[in-house]
Scaffold this motif. Structure first.
Motif, PDB file in Angstrom:
ATOM      1  N   GLN A 257      27.480  30.124 -41.260  1.00  0.00           N
ATOM      2  CA  GLN A 257      28.495  30.811 -40.979  1.00  0.00           C
ATOM      3  C   GLN A 257      29.613  29.681 -40.998  1.00  0.00           C
ATOM      4  OE1 GLN A 257      27.491  32.928 -37.388  1.00  0.00           O
ATOM      5  NE2 GLN A 257      27.262  34.823 -38.462  1.00  0.00           N
ATOM      6  N   GLU A 258      30.742  29.986 -41.924  1.00  0.00           N
ATOM      7  CA  GLU A 258      31.879  28.948 -41.767  1.00  0.00           C
ATOM      8  C   GLU A 258      32.555  28.631 -40.444  1.00  0.00           C
ATOM      9  OE1 GLU A 258      33.718  26.210 -43.660  1.00  0.00           O
ATOM     10  OE2 GLU A 258      32.190  27.303 -44.717  1.00  0.00           O
ATOM     11  N   ALA A 259      32.951  29.654 -39.722  1.00  0.00           N
ATOM     12  CA  ALA A 259      33.665  29.438 -38.303  1.00  0.00           C
ATOM     13  C   ALA A 259      32.599  29.144 -37.412  1.00  0.00           C
ATOM     14  CB  ALA A 259      34.315  30.796 -37.950  1.00  0.00           C
ATOM     15  N   GLY A 260      32.679  27.947 -37.054  1.00  0.00           N
ATOM     16  CA  GLY A 260      31.509  27.703 -35.784  1.00  0.00           C
ATOM     17  C   GLY A 260      32.102  28.263 -34.353  1.00  0.00           C
ATOM     18  N   GLU A 261      31.302  28.019 -33.282  1.00  0.00           N
ATOM     19  CA  GLU A 261      31.467  28.410 -32.239  1.00  0.00           C
ATOM     20  C   GLU A 261      32.047  27.105 -31.396  1.00  0.00           C
ATOM     21  OE1 GLU A 261      29.647  30.347 -28.020  1.00  0.00           O
ATOM     22  OE2 GLU A 261      28.473  29.877 -29.797  1.00  0.00           O
ATOM     23  N   VAL A 262      32.956  27.088 -30.789  1.00  0.00           N
ATOM     24  CA  VAL A 262      33.674  26.064 -29.805  1.00  0.00           C
ATOM     25  C   VAL A 262      33.496  26.241 -28.390  1.00  0.00           C
ATOM     26  CG1 VAL A 262      35.709  24.803 -29.379  1.00  0.00           C
ATOM     27  CG2 VAL A 262      35.304  25.504 -31.728  1.00  0.00           C
ATOM     28  N   LEU A 263      32.758  25.137 -27.908  1.00  0.00           N
ATOM     29  CA  LEU A 263      32.547  25.465 -26.313  1.00  0.00           C
ATOM     30  C   LEU A 263      33.265  24.238 -25.870  1.00  0.00           C
ATOM     31  CD1 LEU A 263      28.952  25.774 -25.727  1.00  0.00           C
ATOM     32  CD2 LEU A 263      30.609  27.482 -26.164  1.00  0.00           C
ATOM     33  N   ASP A 264      34.280  24.546 -24.661  1.00  0.00           N
ATOM     34  CA  ASP A 264      35.152  23.523 -23.857  1.00  0.00           C
ATOM     35  C   ASP A 264      34.446  23.060 -22.816  1.00  0.00           C
ATOM     36  OD1 ASP A 264      38.143  22.732 -23.448  1.00  0.00           O
ATOM     37  OD2 ASP A 264      37.203  22.933 -21.564  1.00  0.00           O
ATOM     38  N   SER A 265      34.352  21.597 -22.759  1.00  0.00           N
ATOM     39  CA  SER A 265      33.500  20.835 -21.641  1.00  0.00           C
ATOM     40  C   SER A 265      33.930  21.409 -20.236  1.00  0.00           C
ATOM     41  CB  SER A 265      33.492  19.564 -21.814  1.00  0.00           C
ATOM     42  OG  SER A 265      32.578  18.745 -21.250  1.00  0.00           O
ATOM     43  N   ARG A 266      35.318  21.473 -20.012  1.00  0.00           N
ATOM     44  CA  ARG A 266      35.679  21.756 -18.700  1.00  0.00           C
ATOM     45  C   ARG A 266      35.369  23.270 -18.374  1.00  0.00           C
ATOM     46  NH1 ARG A 266      38.276  17.631 -20.899  1.00  0.00           N
ATOM     47  NH2 ARG A 266      39.101  16.024 -19.521  1.00  0.00           N
ATOM     48  N   ALA A 267      35.423  24.233 -19.458  1.00  0.00           N
ATOM     49  CA  ALA A 267      35.471  25.468 -19.062  1.00  0.00           C
ATOM     50  C   ALA A 267      33.898  25.911 -18.848  1.00  0.00           C
ATOM     51  CB  ALA A 267      35.720  26.447 -20.370  1.00  0.00           C
ATOM     52  N   VAL A 268      32.882  25.004 -19.789  1.00  0.00           N
ATOM     53  CA  VAL A 268      31.361  25.254 -19.468  1.00  0.00           C
ATOM     54  C   VAL A 268      31.078  24.683 -17.960  1.00  0.00           C
ATOM     55  CG1 VAL A 268      29.071  24.554 -19.962  1.00  0.00           C
ATOM     56  CG2 VAL A 268      30.867  25.143 -21.803  1.00  0.00           C
ATOM     57  N   ALA A 269      31.895  23.738 -17.527  1.00  0.00           N
ATOM     58  CA  ALA A 269      31.429  23.273 -16.136  1.00  0.00           C
ATOM     59  C   ALA A 269      32.289  24.023 -15.175  1.00  0.00           C
ATOM     60  CB  ALA A 269      32.008  21.789 -15.842  1.00  0.00           C
ATOM     61  N   GLY A 270      33.271  24.719 -15.337  1.00  0.00           N
ATOM     62  CA  GLY A 270      33.821  25.677 -14.361  1.00  0.00           C
ATOM     63  C   GLY A 270      34.760  24.878 -13.692  1.00  0.00           C
ATOM     64  N   SER A 271      35.355  23.487 -14.270  1.00  0.00           N
ATOM     65  CA  SER A 271      36.281  22.515 -13.510  1.00  0.00           C
ATOM     66  C   SER A 271      36.729  21.555 -14.297  1.00  0.00           C
ATOM     67  CB  SER A 271      35.138  21.979 -12.651  1.00  0.00           C
ATOM     68  OG  SER A 271      35.987  20.983 -11.834  1.00  0.00           O
ATOM     69  N   ASP A 272      37.855  21.097 -13.931  1.00  0.00           N
ATOM     70  CA  ASP A 272      38.681  19.900 -14.543  1.00  0.00           C
ATOM     71  C   ASP A 272      38.301  18.709 -13.847  1.00  0.00           C
ATOM     72  OD1 ASP A 272      39.996  21.712 -16.445  1.00  0.00           O
ATOM     73  OD2 ASP A 272      41.977  21.891 -15.297  1.00  0.00           O
ATOM     74  N   SER A 273      37.696  18.622 -13.122  1.00  0.00           N
ATOM     75  CA  SER A 273      37.404  17.230 -12.382  1.00  0.00           C
ATOM     76  C   SER A 273      36.158  16.621 -13.046  1.00  0.00           C
ATOM     77  CB  SER A 273      36.874  17.810 -10.758  1.00  0.00           C
ATOM     78  OG  SER A 273      37.928  18.352 -10.276  1.00  0.00           O
ATOM     79  N   THR A 274      36.596  15.388 -13.424  1.00  0.00           N
ATOM     80  CA  THR A 274      35.681  14.397 -14.226  1.00  0.00           C
ATOM     81  C   THR A 274      34.137  14.515 -13.531  1.00  0.00           C
ATOM     82  OG1 THR A 274      37.422  13.116 -14.627  1.00  0.00           O
ATOM     83  CG2 THR A 274      35.090  11.991 -14.989  1.00  0.00           C
ATOM     84  N   HIS A 275      34.122  14.399 -12.003  1.00  0.00           N
ATOM     85  CA  HIS A 275      32.785  14.280 -11.310  1.00  0.00           C
ATOM     86  C   HIS A 275      32.046  15.656 -11.795  1.00  0.00           C
ATOM     87  CE1 HIS A 275      34.571  16.625  -8.060  1.00  0.00           C
ATOM     88  NE2 HIS A 275      33.525  16.737  -7.679  1.00  0.00           N
ATOM     89  N   ARG A 276      32.873  16.622 -11.909  1.00  0.00           N
ATOM     90  CA  ARG A 276      31.943  17.873 -12.309  1.00  0.00           C
ATOM     91  C   ARG A 276      31.795  18.040 -13.721  1.00  0.00           C
ATOM     92  NH1 ARG A 276      30.815  22.543  -8.661  1.00  0.00           N
ATOM     93  NH2 ARG A 276      31.768  22.174  -6.815  1.00  0.00           N
ATOM     94  N   PHE A 277      32.518  17.868 -14.530  1.00  0.00           N
ATOM     95  CA  PHE A 277      32.531  18.338 -15.953  1.00  0.00           C
ATOM     96  C   PHE A 277      31.761  17.131 -16.675  1.00  0.00           C
ATOM     97  CE2 PHE A 277      36.842  16.493 -16.991  1.00  0.00           C
ATOM     98  CZ  PHE A 277      36.491  15.726 -18.190  1.00  0.00           C
ATOM     99  N   TYR A 278      31.418  16.003 -16.117  1.00  0.00           N
ATOM    100  CA  TYR A 278      31.108  14.640 -16.945  1.00  0.00           C
ATOM    101  C   TYR A 278      29.588  14.477 -16.512  1.00  0.00           C
ATOM    102  CZ  TYR A 278      31.077  11.317 -20.536  1.00  0.00           C
ATOM    103  OH  TYR A 278      31.048  10.638 -21.676  1.00  0.00           O
ATOM    104  N   GLY A 279      29.229  15.440 -15.454  1.00  0.00           N
ATOM    105  CA  GLY A 279      27.680  15.368 -15.296  1.00  0.00           C
ATOM    106  C   GLY A 279      27.232  14.696 -13.769  1.00  0.00           C
ATOM    107  N   PHE A 280      28.483  14.057 -13.072  1.00  0.00           N
ATOM    108  CA  PHE A 280      27.750  13.299 -11.985  1.00  0.00           C
ATOM    109  C   PHE A 280      27.637  14.477 -10.818  1.00  0.00           C
ATOM    110  CE2 PHE A 280      30.654  10.793 -14.303  1.00  0.00           C
ATOM    111  CZ  PHE A 280      29.964   9.254 -14.635  1.00  0.00           C
TER     112      PHE A 280
END
Ligand SMILES: NC(=O)c1ccc[n+]([C@@H]2O[C@H](COP(=O)([O-])OP(=O)(O)OC[C@H]3O[C@@H](n4cnc5c(N)ncnc54)[C@H](O)[C@@H]3O)[C@@H](O)[C@H]2O)c1
Length: 319
Positions: A257-280
């Motif tokens: 399929q030409e159009a891929g699905e895009v997932l946002d890192s912050r949206a998947v984590a449900g947070s804009d805080s680095t310690h949350r979305f970056y795995g800490f």
């Protein structure tokens, strides 16, 4: 649930920015005491996280506070003696990456932990980035991983070697990409590498082609003198390709399929805080859950030995 009593060693950057903010959110831990050699940092960090008991001598803290588990968040070349002491006293232990300066240090810590029944964990946070977990699950649904790539680029021109040269870049920092190759591909059976010192006197570019036990092909691309920090991963299985940047987003393509699905890192984590979305947050939660349930964390010291072995193998397998 009973609270886990923690002794905390280190009031530096990682402690303040990602680990203690995560622990402070957990209701089932008691941040019982803090130790650092630097009294100013010690006071400021204790105040910030409401930690009443402070120490400049970690042995005194262990003796007086008797913590069930200890966090050691300090430079790798000063880590070994403290980590060994905690394990010999049968205390569970969380450390940052790298888990020592050499594979031999990590191996001896892992053996001591096993002998003393300690649950251990190394902070390989990339594995716990919610976006990476989500992508991995979707790729796994298409069958075994066929090909994976881990890249880590930085612009450290003029910065000098880490800690004045106490540890090499691959073991200290590019190890994140090496560990992620094991997370994605499994255990390596063969490795061909190209390690280079570019515009420096020390190695700063580490590249490898790997074959894993399950037949998956892995590629490592890292370089510390290029454009800017870019840290990405690729995961491919039959009919699916995922291109992931934990700092920003993932693109997933399935079945032509030409159009891929895009997932946002912050949206998947449900947070804009680095310690949350970056795995800490996730890695700290995993460690505490494992202590509560008396099970070995995913990145326990024995597992980390395998990542350190792969680091060593990359040096030994140059084309
Ligand atoms: N996971 C990641 O993405 C990531 C990112 C950066 C750093 N790290 C790792 O985190 C670790 C810590 O890095 P940092 O940037 O927080 O370091 P830092 O230098 O900011 O803090 C370390 C602290 O340890 C204290 N310390 C040193 N020796 C001590 C001792 N014997 N007793 C008590 N305190 C002592 C220092 O005074 C300092 O406050 C390193 O291993 C580094 O590789 C991981």
């Amino acid at each position: 649930m009973a609270k886990i009593r923690l002794g905390l060693i280190g009031a530096g950057g990682m402690a303040n920015s990602v680990h203690y903010p995560s622990l402070a959110e957990f209701e089932d831990v008691e941040m019982a005491a803090l130790c650092d050699l630097d009294e100013q940092k010690l006071r400021a960090t204790a105040e910030k996280f409401g930690i009443e008991r402070t120490y400049t001598d970690y042995r005194k803290m262990l003796a007086e506070v008797d913590p069930q588990a200890v966090y050691i968040l300090m430079p790798p070349h000063h880590l070994f003696d403290l980590a060994l002491t905690c394990l010999q006293q049968k205390r569970h232990l969380f450390i940052e990456k790298p888990p020592g300066v050499t594979r031999e240090q990590t191996r001896n810590l892992a053996l001591t932990a096993e002998k003393n029944g300690c649950l251990t964990m190394v902070g390989f946070n990339r594995r716990f980035i919610p976006l990476i977990r989500e992508v991995r699950q979707r790729v796994d649904e298409h069958g075994p991983m066929l090909q994976c790539v881990a890249t880590f680029y930085k612009n450290s021109i003029g910065a000098g070697p880490y800690y004045g040269g106490a540890i090499d870049i691959l073991t200290c920092d590019a190890i994140h990409a090496v560990d992620m190759l094991r997370y994605m591909g499994g255990e390596p059976v063969s490795v061909a590498a190209d390690v280079r010192a570019l515009h420096t006197t020390y190695d700063n570019s580490f590249n490898a082609l790997l074959r894993f036990e399950n037949g998956c092909t892995g590629v490592l691309l890292t370089n510390w003198v290029v454009g800017k920090r870019v840290h990405t991963f690729e995961m491919h299985a039959k009919g699916i390709s995922a291109f992931v940047n934990g700092d920003t987003r993932a693109e997933i393509y399935t079945n032509n399929q030409e159009a891929g699905e895009v997932l946002d890192s912050r949206a998947v984590a449900g947070s804009d805080s680095t310690h949350r979305f970056y795995g800490f947050y996730g890695e700290n939660r995993h460690f505490i859950d494992c202590l509560q349930e008396n099970r070995l964390p995913e990145t326990h010291f024995g597992d980390a030995v395998k990542t350190m072995e792969l680091v060593e193998r990359i040096y030994r397998s140059q084309i």
